[in-house]
Design an enzyme around this catalytic site. Structure first.
Site, mmCIF file in Angstrom:
data_model
loop_
_atom_site.group_PDB
_atom_site.id
_atom_site.type_symbol
_atom_site.label_atom_id
_atom_site.label_comp_id
_atom_site.label_asym_id
_atom_site.label_seq_id
_atom_site.Cartn_x
_atom_site.Cartn_y
_atom_site.Cartn_z
ATOM 1 N N ASP A 1 -9.669 -3.477 -5.706
ATOM 2 C CA ASP A 1 -9.131 -2.601 -4.670
ATOM 3 C C ASP A 1 -9.647 -1.184 -4.883
ATOM 4 O O ASP A 1 -9.511 -0.620 -5.973
ATOM 5 C CB ASP A 1 -7.600 -2.619 -4.730
ATOM 6 C CG ASP A 1 -6.947 -1.964 -3.521
ATOM 7 O OD1 ASP A 1 -7.630 -1.224 -2.795
ATOM 8 O OD2 ASP A 1 -5.739 -2.199 -3.320
ATOM 9 N N SER B 1 0.846 -1.185 0.000
ATOM 10 C CA SER B 1 0.000 0.000 0.000
ATOM 11 C C SER B 1 0.890 1.247 0.000
ATOM 12 O O SER B 1 1.695 1.429 -0.909
ATOM 13 C CB SER B 1 -0.955 -0.033 1.190
ATOM 14 O OG SER B 1 -1.975 0.919 1.049
ATOM 15 N N HIS C 1 -8.372 -4.615 -1.324
ATOM 16 C CA HIS C 1 -7.107 -4.071 -0.841
ATOM 17 C C HIS C 1 -6.361 -5.057 0.055
ATOM 18 O O HIS C 1 -5.140 -5.088 0.074
ATOM 19 C CB HIS C 1 -7.370 -2.779 -0.073
ATOM 20 C CG HIS C 1 -6.143 -1.984 0.213
ATOM 21 N ND1 HIS C 1 -5.365 -1.414 -0.771
ATOM 22 C CD2 HIS C 1 -5.537 -1.663 1.394
ATOM 23 C CE1 HIS C 1 -4.350 -0.774 -0.223
ATOM 24 N NE2 HIS C 1 -4.429 -0.913 1.093
#
Length: 732
Positions: free
Chosen positions: A666, A580, A705
């Site tokens: 995501d 991320s 995600h």
């Protein structure tokens, strides 16, 4: 060369120049067309990347299977959680071998203990055995049944009404973090309404009377912006909008104080918060503001009862970068927080993280020397209200150099015990019960590791790297004892260096069953606690965001150099990993110091930050301006971000082997960022097509995600990534 393995041809994304111009700066983006998620050409490209990755990693499949079986063999697949007492019930979950999801259950607390909640014996959880049903056991939700027919499944809410009669639960079956809320009766004498509310954010909050639930919806940019009140038995059209946040830089959430005395709505940007309260005895009433927002001031509010009077304990950063705690009468606050009675003063070397208030004790969470800790202050019910009613916070001490500790699940405000957790890189997670009257600790559970795990076979320690500006950056290290002996003998060992460094998020020492597959192959595992994270306090975070963001990247490089210079590892044995915002770190490091690493793994990586932050219509972009800066309206910010944005700074040079992992659904870091990054690396770098340093993209086509759902699927994904790491680092 005769007999050499054939390297398959890598996918080549078509170049379709797209001109982007801001502040007189022009960037030509050849791969922006990949943003069209539904275009056949985009799907074809992603499938081609997956096929290429499968082909290039086919040789690691035996190792991948081996690691998967190791993870599975160490996990007690048929297991249960430690029961938690709440409102006359013990709640727990069960997992079963071969099933991906938990079953959530409860049993009643014996009547004599419900009648006398102060009896410590009533807080000893029942013995729950795998596969053995307890008398009166009730299954509330079977995740396996609910996931049937779906490639992805996640719970976004699981909340039982205060009277124990109704379950409110929400699920996501796409991976896009949009949930559908439903209700289920848990009482045979009560029929829950057959209602369904779709498209909500995670989480729900019950009113004390069990008649209302409060939930949050999102705007077109997927920002949580509106709180709704739903009365059971009515339609969604009848729901009341109780709070709306129009400022696009703010998120909102709804909850309640630990005492359940007040319902709360918190509105917050990255740098400012505002809290609204409502007496839970009046759930249909109007929320009132504790203190109006003031830019740059963050605060949260906890409710305590001292000397029979309601008090607010407010954790804030007004004039206190590392936060302080003050107290005031419960109600709206019309003074500067700095004028209120202090409870926990500000310290430069301690980051105060908040206070939990119970009937008998206050629990202070704080961070010191890059470790999360907590301390206790007993409350004297016979005292009068005011500062004199408080005593002293006493730290809860542990005997390991590196550890993570903090309160666990404690839903009962008036419990005579406090449950807390403890663990480290070498000690599996433990759950303790602390008797508040005596201070006695009782170990309720230690995470069981099958196969004869012995913590004495592993060591952990803290190192400190020196950054270019002289700042000392902490590094946490864990490895097998045999690996440490090899280092002492002068051998350089394969090493995985992990980093994150954003949002004031701290990467704390924690045990991992899966990580043993790396350590047992002679790898060292290191965490670089770089600026931009929260390990060393608020200023640590401030020195790694907006116009100081490059410190995050250079700190990581300096940590890597420290590991090399001290003889622990070598560049041809060092792999970096981040996900991320940590994936942004990986992309920046790949450009800054490619020669320091043999491989870089970037999971759902934020590698095209400038493009995304320039698009306020994208999910969450405006909120992110407080973290990264606003390049849309500031030339200075634009130029600064352009100087480090991984996608835009790819050069014609050799890069390490790269594995990028993303998910099609995501909503936090769109798949297009790693897809474009990989496409440009292939076109520009001088090493992307080599068998030794391939650039690989794996896109999960039914995930979000957090990656795939289901524990077996997650183990398989971890095994794939670890097998790549082991082979790339040259571990045995």
């Amino acid at each position: 060369m005769t007999g050499a393995p054939r390297v398959p041809a890598a996918p080549r994304a078509e170049r379709r120049p797209h001109r982007r111009e801001h502040h007189g700066r022009v960037f030509v983006d050849d791969y922006e067309w990949l943003r069209d998620k539904d275009a056949p050409a985009t799907r074809e490209y992603l499938e081609a990347e997956n096929a290429y990755t499968d082909a290039m990693t086919a040789g690691q499949k035996p190792l991948e299977d081996e690691v998967y079986e190791e993870i599975r063999s160490r996990v007690k697949e048929t297991d249960m959680s430690v029961p938690v007492r709440a409102a006359g019930w013990w709640y727990f979950s069960r997992t079963s071998e071969g099933l991906s999801y938990a079953r959530h259950c409860r049993v009643p607390v014996p009547r004599e203990f419900v009648a006398d909640p102060g009896d410590p014996a009533g807080w000893v959880p029942p013995e729950v055995s795998p596969g053995v049903e307890l008398p009166g056991e009730q299954m509330l939700l079977d995740g396996n049944a609910e996931a049937e027919g779906h490639e992805y499944f996640a719970l976004g809410a699981f909340s039982v009404s205060h009277d124990g009669r109704v379950l409110a639960w929400a699920t996501d079956t796409e991976g896009d973090e949009r949930y559908t809320l439903r209700f289920r009766s848990l009482d045979p004498d009560y029929t829950a309404p057959d209602e369904e509310i779709s498209g909500i954010a995670a989480g729900v909050t019950w009113s004390r009377d069990g008649q209302y639930v409060f939930y949050v919806t999102v705007d077109e940019a997927w920002r949580p912006d509106t709180v709704w009140r739903h009365r059971l038995g009515t339609t969604r059209d009848d729901d009341d909008e109780v709070f709306h946040e129009p400022d696009e830089s703010y998120w909102i959430g709804v909850g309640e104080t630990r005492s359940e005395k007040y319902l709360q709505i918190a509105a917050g940007s990255k740098i400012t918060t505002e809290v609204w309260c409502l007496d839970s005895a009046d759930p249909a009433g109007e929320f009132w503001c504790v203190r109006p927002r003031e830019e740059g001031v963050e605060y949260d509010v906890e409710h305590a009862v001292v000397g029979g009077l309601d008090r607010f304990l407010i954790t804030h950063n007004a004039g206190s970068p590392n936060f302080a705690v003050v107290e005031a009468p419960a109600g709206p606050v019309d003074r500067d927080f700095r004028e209120l009675d202090p409870l926990v003063p500000h310290r430069d070397d301690v980051r105060v993280e908040g206070v939990d208030a119970f009937a008998r004790v206050l629990v202070l969470g704080y961070r010191e020397q890059a470790l999360p800790r907590f301390s206790l202050m007993p409350l004297d019910p016979a005292s009068t209200a005011g500062v004199e009613a408080y005593s002293v916070f006493t730290p809860v001490e542990f005997d390991e150099e590196l550890f993570t500790s903090g309160p666990g699940s404690n839903p009962e405000w008036d419990a005579p015990v406090l449950r807390f957790g403890f663990g480290s890189f070498v000690t599996p997670g433990r759950i303790y019960s602390l008797a508040l009257a005596t201070g006695e600790r009782t170990l309720l559970r230690e995470q069981e590791v099958l196969g004869g795990y012995d913590p004495a076979g592993y060591v952990q320690r803290r190192d400190w790297a020196t950054a270019g500006d002289g700042t000392l950056v902490p590094i946490s290290l864990v490895m097998a004892v045999d690996t440490a002996a090899r280092i002492d003998a002068g051998e350089k060992v394969p090493t995985l260096l992990y980093g994150y460094g954003s949002y004031e998020t701290s990467i704390d020492p924690a045990f991992s069953v899966a990580r043993l597959s790396l350590l047992d192959r002679g790898m060292a595992y290191a965490v670089a606690h770089v600026r931009g994270g929260g390990e060393m306090g608020r200023l640590w975070y401030e020195q790694g965001k907006t116009l100081t963001k490059r410190n995050t990247f250079t700190d990581f490089v300096d940590c890597a150099r420290h590991l090399v210079d001290t003889g622990l590892t070598a560049p041809d044995r060092l792999v970096a990993e981040g996900g991320s915002a940590g994936g942004l770190l990986m992309g920046a490091v790949a450009n800054l110091a490619p020669d320091l690493f043999v491989g870089i793994q970037a999971v759902v990586p934020f590698v095209d930050p400038l493009t995304s932050i320039l698009m306020p219509e994208l999910p969450l972009t405006v909120i992110e301006w407080d973290e990264w800066g606003d390049p849309l309206h500031s030339q200075e910010v634009y130029d600064y971000m352009a100087s480090y944005a991984p996608y835009e700074n790819i050069e014609a040079k050799d890069y390490p082997a790269i594995l990028a992992v993303t998910s099609l659904n995501d909503t936090r870091v769109l798949y297009v960022e790693p897809a474009k990054w990989v496409a440009r690396l292939r076109a520009v770098s001088t090493s992307a097509d080599s068998a030794e340093r391939p650039v690989l993209l794996r896109c999960e086509m039914s995930a979000g995600h957090g990656g795939v759902s289901g524990r077996y699927e997650r183990w398989r994904q971890t095994a794939f990534e670890y097998a790549w790491t082991v082979r790339t680092a040259g571990a045995g």
